[in-house]
Design a protein around this motif. Structure first.
Motif, PDB file in Angstrom:
ATOM      1  N   ALA A 134     -13.540 -38.133 -64.726  1.00 37.66           N
ATOM      2  CA  ALA A 134     -13.516 -36.938 -65.578  1.00 37.66           C
ATOM      3  C   ALA A 134     -14.911 -36.484 -65.990  1.00 37.66           C
ATOM      4  O   ALA A 134     -15.181 -35.284 -66.083  1.00 37.66           O
ATOM      5  N   HIS A 135     -15.802 -37.424 -66.242  1.00 37.44           N
ATOM      6  CA  HIS A 135     -17.105 -37.069 -66.804  1.00 37.44           C
ATOM      7  C   HIS A 135     -18.265 -37.250 -65.829  1.00 37.44           C
ATOM      8  O   HIS A 135     -19.379 -36.806 -66.121  1.00 37.44           O
ATOM      9  N   SER A 218     -18.619 -35.294 -61.710  1.00 42.61           N
ATOM     10  CA  SER A 218     -17.264 -35.267 -62.252  1.00 42.61           C
ATOM     11  C   SER A 218     -16.332 -34.537 -61.292  1.00 42.61           C
ATOM     12  O   SER A 218     -16.752 -33.664 -60.537  1.00 42.61           O
ATOM     13  N   GLY A 219     -15.072 -34.943 -61.307  1.00 40.72           N
ATOM     14  CA  GLY A 219     -14.068 -34.250 -60.511  1.00 40.72           C
ATOM     15  C   GLY A 219     -13.859 -34.779 -59.111  1.00 40.72           C
ATOM     16  O   GLY A 219     -13.074 -34.202 -58.350  1.00 40.72           O
ATOM     17  N   ASP A 261      -7.040 -30.839 -61.101  1.00 41.69           N
ATOM     18  CA  ASP A 261      -7.874 -30.999 -62.295  1.00 41.69           C
ATOM     19  C   ASP A 261      -7.038 -31.156 -63.560  1.00 41.69           C
ATOM     20  O   ASP A 261      -7.582 -31.339 -64.652  1.00 41.69           O
ATOM     21  N   GLY A 307      -8.307 -27.455 -71.392  1.00 41.18           N
ATOM     22  CA  GLY A 307      -9.643 -28.035 -71.277  1.00 41.18           C
ATOM     23  C   GLY A 307      -9.709 -29.528 -71.483  1.00 41.18           C
ATOM     24  O   GLY A 307     -10.799 -30.097 -71.499  1.00 41.18           O
ATOM     25  N   LYS A 308      -8.542 -30.180 -71.631  1.00 47.25           N
ATOM     26  CA  LYS A 308      -8.518 -31.626 -71.856  1.00 47.25           C
ATOM     27  C   LYS A 308      -8.247 -32.411 -70.565  1.00 47.25           C
ATOM     28  O   LYS A 308      -7.950 -33.598 -70.623  1.00 47.25           O
ATOM     29  N   ILE A 310      -9.542 -32.724 -66.195  1.00 43.38           N
ATOM     30  CA  ILE A 310     -10.700 -33.175 -65.423  1.00 43.38           C
ATOM     31  C   ILE A 310     -11.668 -32.010 -65.212  1.00 43.38           C
ATOM     32  O   ILE A 310     -11.248 -30.890 -64.907  1.00 43.38           O
ATOM     33  N   SER A 311     -12.970 -32.274 -65.378  1.00 38.88           N
ATOM     34  CA  SER A 311     -13.978 -31.253 -65.089  1.00 38.88           C
ATOM     35  C   SER A 311     -13.972 -30.945 -63.604  1.00 38.88           C
ATOM     36  O   SER A 311     -14.007 -31.848 -62.773  1.00 38.88           O
ATOM     37  N   SER A 312     -13.933 -29.672 -63.261  1.00 39.02           N
ATOM     38  CA  SER A 312     -13.862 -29.257 -61.862  1.00 39.02           C
ATOM     39  C   SER A 312     -15.139 -29.624 -61.121  1.00 39.02           C
ATOM     40  O   SER A 312     -16.242 -29.446 -61.641  1.00 39.02           O
ATOM     41  N   SER A 318     -12.719 -26.942 -66.774  1.00 42.71           N
ATOM     42  CA  SER A 318     -11.912 -28.162 -66.726  1.00 42.71           C
ATOM     43  C   SER A 318     -10.438 -27.820 -66.667  1.00 42.71           C
ATOM     44  O   SER A 318     -10.011 -26.729 -67.071  1.00 42.71           O
TER      45      SER A 318
END
Length: 370
Positions: A134-135, A218-219, A261, A307-308, A310-312, A318
């Motif tokens: 995720a990050h 991320s992602g 995501d 927005g909670k 996974i970051s694309s 996200s």
């Protein structure tokens, strides 16, 4: 913002492999350093064209680029990018070299047809948990790779006199024909080993364990492959080191399920909590999140926490965290509980009266993906 690879080569996104190669050759010839001496803009376009071709000519890299854009190659050299002149000539020189007298015009030490060997690639697997996916994360891994041993020395190849090529003259009915071929003694490098330490192999290489830092964006997803340029096995002499290819594996999260995501969380509440309303702490990739459930919430309700997720990987925000509410029906009741529900069985408040706002399962699924 980096330029689009297709635009650099003047291609449409459905261009064939032959069209890609033809377009790159045209650009390479147009901006070749021998035709544009001292022209920094031409040199930059020469490099950009090679970078675009390096990605688009590779089916796997092209697929990732089409899906994720330039973000697919971020973090530790995840594909194309950062190519220097030596990389270009060693990898793609055959595509345009014939237009310059069968050599590379002497640019960057490549005159005379000398070739630089490239070391072999290494492959490893890296396992990530959902929070790391995720990050993004930096992973430091130990790699055993071949490096040039200290004390190795080289001398000029006597077969080709350092040219890397040997010429052959053949008499034909049309006259004498001269051809050039890579020197078999030195493999085209123009030099051979003069001295090597006892603990090195025939190429003057030895195995060394190194710690390599891998920047993982991320992602990323299961099965993706990252590339750390130059961290594979080294090549003998002044050759180019191979790459470290990193295959991504992901661990299953105990409560969260990934879909693209977006993340999904199954929340189970009691019958009384559904009737009276409650607050619940649920898992997310940033820690616990408290949500409020209104009285009378129905089983199957989907709550969206924007927005909670996974970051694309392509940098476009996200995904969301989708909370699926499930009302848990007790399977065993004591006499007091059974008497209560039997007394309420015919009460109008306990009779299903779905409203238009209470969407069907299929409508909820449709909304979830819209």
């Amino acid at each position: 913002m980096k330029e689009d690879y297709y635009e650099i080569l003047g291609l449409s996104k459905n261009a064939s492999a032959a069209e890609i190669k033809k377009a790159y050759r045209k650009k390479a010839l147009e901006y070749h350093p021998d035709k544009n001496p001292g022209n920094s803009k031409a040199e930059e376009m020469f490099k950009k064209s090679a970078e675009a071709y390096e990605v688009l000519s590779n089916p796997d890299k092209r697929s990732r680029y089409d899906q994720y854009g330039h973000a697919a190659f971020e973090g530790g050299g995840f594909g194309g990018g950062g190519m220097n002149m030596e990389d270009i000539f060693s990898q793609f020189g055959d595509i345009f070299g014939s237009a310059f007298g069968g050599s590379f015009g002497g640019f960057g030490g490549f005159g005379g047809g000398q070739a630089r060997a490239k070391g072999s690639n290494l492959r490893i697997r890296v396992k990530l948990n959902l929070e790391e996916v995720a990050h993004g994360v930096e992973k430091r891994v130990k790699v055993r790779r071949k490096v040039q041993a200290k004390g190795v020395t080289y001398k000029t190849c006597s077969t080709c006199n350092g040219r890397g090529q040997v010429t052959k003259i053949t008499n034909t009915i049309l006259g004498r024909m001269q051809t050039a071929a890579t020197c078999s003694s030195c493999g085209g490098s123009g030099q051979i080993i003069d001295h090597r330490p006892a603990d090195s192999d025939a190429q003057g290489l030895k195995v060394k364990e190194e710690t390599v830092s891998i920047q993982i964006p991320s992602g990323v997803e299961e099965g993706m492959q990252l590339k750390v340029t130059g961290k594979g096995n080294e090549a003998p002499g002044n050759g180019i080191a191979g790459d470290l290819l990193v295959a991504i594996e992901t661990e299953e999260h105990p409560t969260l399920k990934r879909e693209g995501d977006n993340l999904h969380f199954d929340l189970y509440i009691s019958f009384s909590e559904a009737v009276l309303g409650t607050s619940k702490d649920i898992d997310s990739v940033t820690g616990k999140v408290r949500i409020k459930l209104e009285p009378g919430i129905q089983s199957g309700k989907i709550l969206r926490l924007r927005g909670k997720g996974i970051s694309s990987i392509n940098g476009y925000g996200s995904g969301d965290l989708l909370v699926h509410v499930n009302v848990w029906t007790p399977k065993e009741l004591n006499k007091e509980q059974r008497d209560f529900f039997e007394s309420m069985q015919d009460h109008e408040n306990f009779s299903p009266r779905p409203e238009k706002s209470d969407k069907s399962f299929f409508e909820k699924v449709k909304d979830m993906f819209s």
